[in-house]
Write a protein that holds these residues in place. Structure first.
Motif, PDB file in Angstrom:
ATOM      1  N   LEU A 462    -134.433 -16.100 -93.618  1.00 17.48           N
ATOM      2  CA  LEU A 462    -133.533 -15.053 -94.095  1.00 17.48           C
ATOM      3  C   LEU A 462    -132.485 -14.664 -93.059  1.00 17.48           C
ATOM      4  N   PHE A 463    -132.863 -14.682 -91.789  1.00 13.85           N
ATOM      5  CA  PHE A 463    -131.945 -14.156 -90.772  1.00 13.85           C
ATOM      6  C   PHE A 463    -131.719 -15.101 -89.597  1.00 13.85           C
ATOM      7  N   LEU A 493    -129.317 -14.488 -95.372  1.00 12.82           N
ATOM      8  CA  LEU A 493    -128.519 -13.311 -95.711  1.00 12.82           C
ATOM      9  C   LEU A 493    -127.403 -13.056 -94.704  1.00 12.82           C
ATOM     10  N   VAL A 497    -124.044 -10.671 -95.061  1.00 13.48           N
ATOM     11  CA  VAL A 497    -123.794  -9.508 -94.205  1.00 13.48           C
ATOM     12  C   VAL A 497    -122.451  -9.671 -93.491  1.00 13.48           C
ATOM     13  N   LEU A 826    -122.643  -8.771 -99.824  1.00 11.53           N
ATOM     14  CA  LEU A 826    -123.972  -8.506-100.377  1.00 11.53           C
ATOM     15  C   LEU A 826    -123.888  -7.975-101.801  1.00 11.53           C
ATOM     16  N   LEU A 849    -133.833  -7.973-101.769  1.00 13.18           N
ATOM     17  CA  LEU A 849    -133.801  -7.823-100.318  1.00 13.18           C
ATOM     18  C   LEU A 849    -132.365  -7.624 -99.836  1.00 13.18           C
ATOM     19  N   ALA A 850    -131.420  -8.321-100.471  1.00 11.39           N
ATOM     20  CA  ALA A 850    -130.012  -8.099-100.134  1.00 11.39           C
ATOM     21  C   ALA A 850    -129.611  -6.654-100.419  1.00 11.39           C
ATOM     22  N   LEU A 852    -131.657  -4.091-100.429  1.00  4.39           N
ATOM     23  CA  LEU A 852    -132.314  -3.270 -99.407  1.00  4.39           C
ATOM     24  C   LEU A 852    -131.568  -3.357 -98.080  1.00  4.39           C
ATOM     25  N   THR A 853    -131.096  -4.550 -97.744  1.00  4.52           N
ATOM     26  CA  THR A 853    -130.320  -4.717 -96.514  1.00  4.52           C
ATOM     27  C   THR A 853    -129.048  -3.882 -96.559  1.00  4.52           C
ATOM     28  N   LEU A 854    -128.364  -3.903 -97.695  1.00  6.67           N
ATOM     29  CA  LEU A 854    -127.157  -3.090 -97.847  1.00  6.67           C
ATOM     30  C   LEU A 854    -127.482  -1.609 -97.763  1.00  6.67           C
ATOM     31  N   ILE A 856    -129.999  -0.234 -96.095  1.00  7.40           N
ATOM     32  CA  ILE A 856    -130.314   0.095 -94.698  1.00  7.40           C
ATOM     33  C   ILE A 856    -129.039   0.104 -93.852  1.00  7.40           C
ATOM     34  N   MET A 857    -128.158  -0.866 -94.083  1.00  5.71           N
ATOM     35  CA  MET A 857    -126.894  -0.889 -93.348  1.00  5.71           C
ATOM     36  C   MET A 857    -126.121   0.405 -93.565  1.00  5.71           C
TER      37      MET A 857
END
Length: 879
Positions: A462-463, A493, A497, A826, A849-850, A852-854, A856-857
């Motif tokens: 993922l990263f 991802l 990002v 995202l 998850l994308a 969730l990443t957005l 958190i960002m």
């Protein structure tokens, strides 16, 4: 005295109580209750917002958490099948119900996988002892090599049909709770009430003589069409002679008659020394390459694209000295080669085309991954049919399921040791990838059922950078789907990002300066009547649907920018230059005329200046493109023509001007002010215009000199932040997204500036500061917390923007700062792919998850912004 003070305090308390009582009597009860209700509603609403935010996070975590969960073993079966000879091959259906084994004597056994019950048995009519066997990825088509040098082909298919309950045979025998058998068929009831009927279809072809010596290794591939199927197979005999044969079958669709034409080519001799032997052989599906593994740990790759002139393209060592290659297999798609060693090593090799490649055909085999080594020598490898997993078996009886892309061992099984040391075995992964079937040479069967949850995803996938098939090295790649099911999904991802920040960066690059300067202008300089018109219009801009803006950007703006790219680039410099020139000319007006035309007429003159400057840039766009970019900007960006000097000149021009302006102000500024201070307005304005023009000319010379020096030392921006031009790119996204973001920033910043107390402005002006100095040095620092909040609100809007990016960005998840290339964010990725994602599938959960990443960002950015805003606010309170 003390008593008097106590009496006074008591009187004061009674007076305050009396005043509160009188105020409560003056306030109507409806107002009091309304205030209490409002306070309660606001409190409940705030708490509900907090609960909603945490609820969203909990929901996202709940959807995403299975991505990183380990798989689970569902069952294990062990028994001995009633075989007659040494087992060479085993196959099973996708329902894990019916298995077929073939032994060296030519007997095919059809058995029930869960129980080992014999269902049918068929003699395949082998005329000699089988010495080698191989099959297609589906395992239903095999080639068998014999000790007399012949090869025969067989089909071991399992067909599935449906049978209604009324059509079931009367002599059904029970196999298990779910399965029944009759006449060599297995019946399993499904949810519809019908019965799934499985039956084995075993056919054997005529022998084809390939060599006079025994066949020690064989590989087999099929292709072509239904009317003209092709069979390709490679063999190695006891003399280590490698041959490739191709059979073309012409099938009469009317009569079913087949005509077979086979041609065999002997490949160049293997460079073997001493008693080195061939240990395994692979042939690609298109029969364009063959790979031979040997006991000295070397791989030999043949280029068969010209079958009439095959060449040994390369030979290389794939294992350390003294370690033999004990097993080979392709993963699905045949882009990854799995090499098993006698030391238990498991390596993945790619065929890469690159300049200076080791192979004579321009390709070379490169090791891309090295998986965890097994405890003992690898004796069998079998690939999954639907993903990039494979099963490896070692000499000590360990059976591992490994996912190549994610580089993880999913399951570790151990064979039964009840009968001593496990014997060599044939294994297979069931077609659905939910089980492994293993049968030893002596007929001992072991089957494991499992559920591998999202095996292709790890945190590193993922990263992190992963070396995918078809790429020259590890990269960050997002490609969740492809044209074929055999392509490995790529779930990094990082490009998304990166695209999110890239779009937001270019949008803010345009939006923040324009919005803040507009807010300062309307707050501090413009006439109130103009402000009363401009601000509502800016706020109305915010109501425009972003899907409309994206539509306009994709279908109108992007083609226009591509066609008029010279004028667009010139406009970046012409518009501020025109405004500056207009400002200097305004200074040359007499004081009476300047005061007369101040306010709305001045605003109109600015608008006219912008329009005229844009018209000039439009007409000079083509000559500008010819002058700096050799007449074709798009060709220039690819590096086919010209040097990087022109673009670096444009980039360095504002920097050079600012550097010269700062230097002039620090060294000669006070002398200049003294020179023009005693002159009248018009004369001072003319001198200031000449100074500005001189500085502009000097900045152009300095910028060109710096750009030329960079070119001389070999620097070229092309291939970096400037590269090939694509119609839907970050420049267009920046334009349109800035149009959507400007109202947010402008409205909040303008309100913050207007909230600054008027006495601060008055004090500054009274001390002799100009309105501009007052705005920049007093008002703006005081309102900095609100202005910063406005900018961060705009940045948050840009980060979360979806429709503009979906329609205007090209949706290419690539990682480059090139302003003329596309991107994918995202939010856009979620909007594009979520409607087509299978619920609870890997892509579905990765998209969440994308999200969730957005989330958190945004949370982190807003938290940092609030901390910075609080610092600005404390500083403002100290003024």
């Amino acid at each position: 005295m003390t008593d008097t003070a106590q009496v006074s305090a008591g009187d004061s308390n009674e007076a305050r109580s009396e005043r509160r009582r009188l105020r409560s009597l003056d306030t109507r009860r409806s107002v009091v209750w309304g205030e209490k209700i409002a306070r309660g509603v606001i409190t409940v609403g705030g708490l509900m917002v907090i609960v909603a935010v945490f609820g969203i996070m909990i929901f996202l975590f709940r959807v995403v958490s299975p991505l990183l969960s380990s798989g689970e073993v569902l069952g294990e079966t062990t028994y001995r099948a009633p075989v007659s000879g040494q087992v060479l091959w085993v196959n099973g259906d996708e329902f894990q119900t019916m298995g077929i084994s073939v032994d060296d004597g030519g007997e095919a056994l059809v058995f029930h996988i869960p129980t080992g019950t014999e269902i049918a048995r068929q003699d395949m009519g082998f005329d000699a002892t089988a010495t080698a066997v191989s099959g297609t990825i589906g395992r239903d088509q095999i080639a068998v090599g014999f000790e007399d040098g012949s090869v025969r082909f067989a089909s071991l298919a399992v067909s599935a049909t449906a049978t209604r309950p009324a059509q079931l045979p009367s002599d059904l025998q029970r196999l298990s709770d779910r399965d029944r058998t009759s006449g060599g068929r297995v019946f399993t009831q499904v949810q519809t009430g019908d019965f799934r009927t499985l039956s084995a279809e075993i056919t054997v072809g005529e022998p084809e003589q390939i060599s006079e010596r025994p066949i020690v290794a064989v590989d087999y591939r099929t292709g072509g069409t239904a009317e003209r199927p092709t069979i390709s197979f490679a063999t190695v005999d006891a003399d280590n002679i490698v041959r490739v044969s191709r059979s073309r079958i012409q099938r009469n669709m009317m009569t079913g008659e087949e005509t077979v034409r086979t041609s065999t080519v002997e490949l160049p001799a293997l460079p073997l020394e001493g008693d080195v032997q061939v240990t395994d052989l692979l042939l690609s599906g298109s029969a364009d390459r063959a790979i031979v593994g040997t006991s000295d740990g070397r791989l030999h790759r043949y280029d068969l694209r010209n079958i009439d002139a095959p060449i040994l393209a390369e030979s290389l060592r794939a294992t350390p000295d003294g370690v033999a290659i004990s097993a080979l297999t392709f993963l699905g798609g045949e882009q990854s080669l799995v090499v098993g060693g006698s030391d238990g090593s498991l390596g993945i090799w790619f065929r890469i085309q690159r300049a200076g490649a080791r192979g004579t055909d321009g390709f070379e085999l490169v090791q891309s991954r090295s998986h965890q080594a097994m405890p003992a020598a690898v004796i069998d490898l079998t690939e999954a049919q639907r993903d990039k997993s494979f099963a490896a078996t070692d000499m000590d009886g360990n059976v591992w399921l490994v996912h190549s892309t994610s580089d993880q061992v999913l399951f570790e099984f151990a064979r039964s040791t009840a009968e001593g040391q496990p014997s060599p075995a044939q294994s297979m992964i069931f077609p659905r990838g939910d089980g492994i079937l293993l049968m030893s040479e002596t007929g001992a069967v072991e089957a494991w059922q499992f559920r591998a949850n999202h095996a292709e995803v790890t945190l590193r996938v993922l990263f992190g950078q992963i070396w995918y098939e078809g790429y020259g090295g590890p990269e960050y790649i997002w490609q969740s789907t492809a044209g074929t099911d055999l392509a490995e999904p790529k779930y990094s991802l990082v490009p998304l990002v990166f695209g999110t920040f890239k779009a937001a960066f270019y949008a803010m690059l345009f939006a923040a300066p324009i919005a803040l300067m507009a807010a300062i202008y309307t707050s501090e300089f413009v006439d109130r009547r103009v402000r009363a018109t401009v601000k509502p219009m800016m706020e109305m801009m915010e109501s425009l649907p972003t899907v409309v803006l994206g539509f306009v950007a994709a279908l109108v703006l992007a083609p226009l920018v591509e066609e008029w790219i010279g004028a667009v680039l010139l406009g970046f410099f012409a518009l501020p230059t025109g405004l500056m020139l207009g400002a200097f000319l305004w200074q040359m007006l007499p004081v009476q005329q300047a005061l007369r035309f101040d306010g709305f007429p001045k605003f109109v003159l600015m608008a006219v200046t912008i329009i005229v400057t844009a018209w000039v840039a439009y007409n000079l766009g083509t000559p500008f493109e010819w002058l700096l970019f050799y007449g074709d900007f798009k060709a220039w960006t690819t590096g086919r023509i010209g040097t990087g000097t022109p673009f670096m000149f444009l980039i360095l021009l504002p920097v050079s001007y600012l550097a010269l302006g700062w230097t002039f102000r620090r060294t000669l500024g006070h002398h200049w002010r003294a020179l023009i201070g005693d002159r009248d307005r018009a004369q001072a304005g003319r001198l200031d215009v000449l100074r500005w023009l001189a500085m502009l000319a000097a900045a152009m010379l300095l910028s060109f000199a710096l750009a030329s020096m960079l070119t001389l030392i070999g620097y070229d921006p092309r291939g970096g932040f400037i590269d090939s031009y694509q119609q839907r790119n970050a420049l267009v996204v920046g334009f349109v997204m800035a149009f959507a973001v400007i109202p947010n920033i402008y409205t909040l910043a303008e309100d913050a500036l207007n909230a600054v107390p008027g006495h601060l402005r008055a004090a500054s002006l009274a001390c002799g500061a100009t309105p501009w100095q007052t705005a920049i040095l007093v008002v703006l620092p005081t309102a900095m917390s609100g202005v910063f909040s406005a900018v961060m609100m705009g940045f948050g809007r840009a980060v979360g923007e979806t429709m503009i990016v979906v329609m205007a960005a090209g949706n290419t998840p690539i990682m480059e700062w090139n302003i003329f290339s596309g991107l994918r964010t995202l939010s856009a990725n979620i909007a594009i792919e979520l409607p087509e994602a299978v619920k609870d599938g890997t892509n579905y959960r990765v998209l969440f998850l994308a999200a969730l990443t957005l989330f958190i960002m945004t949370f982190v950015i807003n938290t940092l912004a609030e901390l910075i805003r609080q610092r600005f606010r404390k500083r403002a309170f100290q003024l």
